[in-house]
Design an enzyme around this catalytic site. Structure first.
Site, PDB file in Angstrom:
ATOM      1  N   GLU A  49      -8.686  -0.125   7.279  1.00 49.75           N
ATOM      2  CA  GLU A  49      -7.417  -0.332   7.957  1.00 49.75           C
ATOM      3  C   GLU A  49      -7.587  -0.122   9.453  1.00 49.75           C
ATOM      4  O   GLU A  49      -7.053  -0.865  10.266  1.00 49.75           O
ATOM      5  CB  GLU A  49      -6.373   0.640   7.400  1.00 49.75           C
ATOM      6  CG  GLU A  49      -4.972   0.361   7.905  1.00 49.75           C
ATOM      7  CD  GLU A  49      -3.946   1.341   7.355  1.00 49.75           C
ATOM      8  OE1 GLU A  49      -4.354   2.393   6.833  1.00 49.75           O
ATOM      9  OE2 GLU A  49      -2.749   1.050   7.462  1.00 49.75           O
ATOM     10  N   GLN A  99       0.829  -1.189   0.000  1.00 51.91           N
ATOM     11  CA  GLN A  99       0.000   0.000   0.000  1.00 51.91           C
ATOM     12  C   GLN A  99       0.872   1.251   0.000  1.00 51.91           C
ATOM     13  O   GLN A  99       1.676   1.444   0.902  1.00 51.91           O
ATOM     14  CB  GLN A  99      -0.859  -0.026   1.268  1.00 51.91           C
ATOM     15  CG  GLN A  99      -1.739   1.170   1.462  1.00 51.91           C
ATOM     16  CD  GLN A  99      -2.310   1.196   2.875  1.00 51.91           C
ATOM     17  OE1 GLN A  99      -1.677   0.750   3.822  1.00 51.91           O
ATOM     18  NE2 GLN A  99      -3.495   1.737   3.021  1.00 51.91           N
ATOM     19  N   GLY A 100       0.742   2.090  -1.023  1.00 54.96           N
ATOM     20  CA  GLY A 100       1.530   3.324  -1.100  1.00 54.96           C
ATOM     21  C   GLY A 100       0.720   4.528  -0.692  1.00 54.96           C
ATOM     22  O   GLY A 100       0.064   5.160  -1.514  1.00 54.96           O
ATOM     23  N   SER A 109       1.408   6.836   2.823  1.00 57.23           N
ATOM     24  CA  SER A 109       2.165   7.902   3.488  1.00 57.23           C
ATOM     25  C   SER A 109       3.371   8.339   2.676  1.00 57.23           C
ATOM     26  O   SER A 109       3.938   7.572   1.904  1.00 57.23           O
ATOM     27  CB  SER A 109       2.668   7.415   4.852  1.00 57.23           C
ATOM     28  OG  SER A 109       1.592   7.117   5.677  1.00 57.23           O
TER      29      SER A 109
END
Lengths: 391, 379
Positions: free
Chosen positions: A249, A131-132, A134
């Site tokens: 999340e 997951q990209g 931050s």
């Protein structure tokens, strides 16, 4: 009902046949999880067999539709499967950000082609996702993200940097938030794109944490070419998907357990009982307090999920669950460390299983930071639930 | 696990909400207090509660009740907590009804339960003898005498003691302080010779009394349950009390929080609403989270009481512990966040702080419950 009974019998027989004995021993920690993927090194043949068998059945994602690689089970059937797996103490066959995060987002926001292409390999554990989200300048203020995504006619070109990318060095593909309109307001120029981590220009560098482990990476993108068909949802509307996934999340982190035994059992196992009591009265009081709070929290988690199922959406309560759950988990590990005393401080060697407890204790410190810090969750509760005025 | 209310329960909750908001808002308590009312409760309200079936919520239909169980009792108690309703619901509708149901003979049930359900009789439990709740430590003696018993000793924190028509007195017929064995329950008329009742004015302006028993003679048929075996019935009574008080605390804590949040949304300092300050927002958000957990705890405790009251001891203790703490926090934060006006009698928040202080003490505070929890869980 008799259908369910029959289904239970079938499930039981199938599990008996297909779940290897080694996979019926509870996991010791996150290291025992199976992540799958193109280049995954399975810990054992049993681990691989178990993942492949369940993946082929679609039972890694029991309620996803069959045409997308899922089991196509009803909620009731999925419950049966879960309870039968629990009965034989079967391990989860596959841990996957594809299952937990991207899958639900694609099912909701993806087009038919994307669902057909990406979901089945997730279900079978063939493609591992990261997951990209931050960036160095976009942590709590995620919408300030600056990774540039330019329209080059027949493709996009991505330049920038992500951080805290979970297992980016081991992942096959990434789902990534990028800025497609630098002139728009910060929430309105963001898009959600997918690309292969083997694309030229992608580089992932593990970050060493205080626990000594490296589950996260810094990930760099230099002129990375992304196919246009890999944009999910509408261009510049990626924040909607981001928010949806953050909620997911939060629920996940809020409910994360580790050693699920009652705290008192763990502590008593470490320090022993004298006359049926924990001898240290302060430790005993803190354990009781934490158990009461955990009990009430777990009831709330169940209640909120039941309410959400009954129609009312979970909404900003996911922030409450994330906040309270992660703070509780930290308290739990503080007490486990208190109980373990000097022994809990060992960092290497067999006695401590290479500092297992100390490293997990340190890992929990991130629970109240990742997925939106405790402070951000409290802000969200104040604003969206309590409707307190903005500063 | 019924963590969601069913349609009947939702309807009852709404009915109770409207009823107490309408018939017994906080100003009723203020009136009783300011007029130094002799009874400390509103008789008209009590009768209306009887007409609604609230007084007989735990009593079976055969004895004139509506037999709706603990979830219903808790939903009613919550609304009373929300409005700081002063009424004998706890003493009579919960404690005495449970005592009679669990320990009463056929005759005792027939005599008293219909009168509780109809609102005719007020009953009080005379249990506590020291600063803190501690049933085992009961020391008051009941010696065999002639055809019956002679009671001697002192009781305190007797809720509704000075208006009770009948008392349930816990005394020791054998054994020693520190044992549950040897306790016996007696039904005692407060007009019996040797009984002296002193109404004690309490911080929450609600009813309480100290009662002296000086060689009080009662007949053998005054025994409620079995001689020396009153511990079990007493356990059921205090468990019921804890569950109801936890539900009441949910109402009081939740309402204190609501009033506080409303206040900080409006109050201006430095040219802005003080509710915009993060220092208050984060504490409010934390309190919100705790109150949600508190609600779950109460729902679970009430569900457990309805499922099997005996095995409900642990969840009820956990709920009472949690609610004692969370409601207290709501009261404390309420006064602090109200600032100066929180210290004034004019604002209601102080009344909540005071009632919560009393309610969290009843049938064991959080420390007491934690000790019990650890013991029950075997650590």
């Amino acid at each position: 009902m008799s259908d369910l009974k029959e289904f239970r019998e079938q499930v039981r027989a199938w599990l008996e046949e297909n779940c290897p004995a080694e996979m019926r021993i509870p996991m010791k920690g996150f290291d025992d999880a199976c992540w799958g993927g193109r280049n995954y090194e399975f810990a054992s043949q049993a681990q691989e067999d178990w993942m492949r068998a369940m993946g082929a059945k679609g039972w890694t994602v029991p309620t996803w539709p069959k045409e997308y690689g899922g089991g196509g089970l009803s909620k009731e059937e999925a419950k049966v499967l879960k309870s039968e797996m629990k009965r034989i103490k079967a391990r989860s066959p596959l841990s996957s950000f594809g299952i937990w995060m991207l899958g639900p987002a694609l099912l909701k926001f993806g087009n038919e082609e994307q669902k057909k292409k990406f979901l089945p390999p997730i279900a079978r554990g063939e493609i591992r996702w990261c997951q990209g989200y931050s960036e160095p300048g976009a942590g709590s203020d995620l919408a300030a993200l600056a990774t540039k995504c330019e329209d080059k006619g027949d493709h996009y070109l991505v330049n920038g940097q992500k951080v805290w990318t979970s297992y980016a060095d081991q992942a096959d593909w990434i789902f990534c938030l990028v800025r497609t309109d630098p002139k728009a307001k910060k929430h309105e120029g963001i898009s959600f794109v997918l690309f292969d981590m083997e694309t030229p220009g992608v580089e992932a560098k593990p970050i060493k944490l205080i626990s000594g482990k490296s589950p996260f990476c810094e990930t760099f993108f230099e002129d990375v070419r992304v196919e246009k068909k890999n944009l999910v949802g509408e261009k510049n509307k990626g924040w909607t998907i981001a928010k949806y996934l953050l909620t997911h999340e939060r629920e996940m982190i809020g409910g994360m357990g580790g050693d699920m035994r009652p705290l008192s059992e763990i502590v008593a196992g470490t320090v022993g009982l004298e006359d049926g009591k924990l001898a240290d009265p302060m430790l005993r009081a803190k354990v009781a307090q934490t158990e009461v709070d955990e009990w009430a929290y777990m009831l709330t988690l169940n209640r909120k999920l039941a309410e959400a199922k009954a129609g009312a959406s979970l909404g900003a309560d996911s922030s409450m669950l994330k906040y309270y759950g992660t703070e509780l988990n930290k308290r739990r590990f503080e007490l486990m460390m208190d109980a373990a005393g000097h022994d809990g401080l060992e960092w290497e060697g067999e006695r401590s299983n290479d500092g297992d407890l100390a490293r997990m204790w340190l890992r929990t410190k991130g629970n109240s930071i990742e997925g939106g810090t405790t402070e951000i969750q409290l802000n969200i509760i104040s604003k969206r639930i309590l409707e307190l005025p903005g500063a | 696990m019924a963590m969601l209310l069913n349609e009947d329960e939702k309807m009852l909750a709404e009915t109770a909400e409207g009823f107490f908001a309408d018939k017994s808002p906080v100003k009723q308590l203020r009136t009783l207090r300011d007029n130094r009312d002799d009874t400390g409760y509103d008789k008209g309200l009590w009768q209306e509660m009887a007409d609604m079936g609230f007084t007989g919520v735990l009593i079976d239909e055969e004895h004139g009740g509506v037999d709706m169980g603990f979830m219903a009792a808790g939903l009613i108690a919550e609304q009373m907590g929300k409005n700081l309703t002063a009424s004998p619901f706890l003493s009579t509708g919960i404690l005495a009804a449970t005592a009679l149901k669990q320990g009463g003979s056929k005759e005792q049930k027939a005599e008293w339960l219909p009168k509780i359900a109809s609102g005719e009789t007020i009953m009080a439990l005379a249990l506590e003898e020291s600063r803190k709740h501690n049933p085992k430590a009961t020391n008051m003696s009941a010696e065999r005498s002639g055809n019956g018993f002679k009671l001697s000793g002192q009781k305190g924190m007797v809720i509704d003691g000075h208006v009770a028509d009948q008392m349930i007195v816990v005394a020791r017929t054998s054994g020693e302080a520190g044992e549950m064995d040897g306790l016996t329950l007696f039904l005692v008329d407060p007009r019996t010779n040797g009984v002296s009742v002193e109404r004690t004015q309490m911080v929450d302006s609600r009813n309480s009394a100290r009662i002296d028993f000086d060689d009080v003679e009662v007949n053998a048929d005054a025994v409620l349950g079995e001689v020396d075996k009153g511990g079990e019935v007493l356990g059921a009574i205090v468990n019921a009390g804890r569950a109801a008080v936890a539900a009441e605390l949910l109402g009081s804590g939740g309402e204190a929080f609501r009033q506080t949040t409303d206040y900080i949304r409006e109050r201006k300092q430095f040219g802005v609403n003080v509710g915009s300050f993060q220092a208050l927002q984060h504490r409010s958000a934390h309190l919100y989270s705790e109150l949600e957990n508190a609600r779950s705890a109460v729902l679970m405790a009430l569900t457990a009481m309805d499922t099997d009251a005996k095995s409900a001891e642990l969840p009820v203790a956990m709920a009472k512990a949690k609610l004692g703490q969370v409601a207290k926090l709501a009261g404390l934060e309420g006064v602090q966040m109200h600032g100066g006006v929180g210290m004034t009698d004019e604002y209601d928040i102080g009344l909540y702080l005071k009632r919560i202080r009393v309610a969290q003490e009843l049938f064991g505070d959080a420390n007491y419950q934690m000790e019990q929890i650890a013991t029950m869980k075997g650590y």
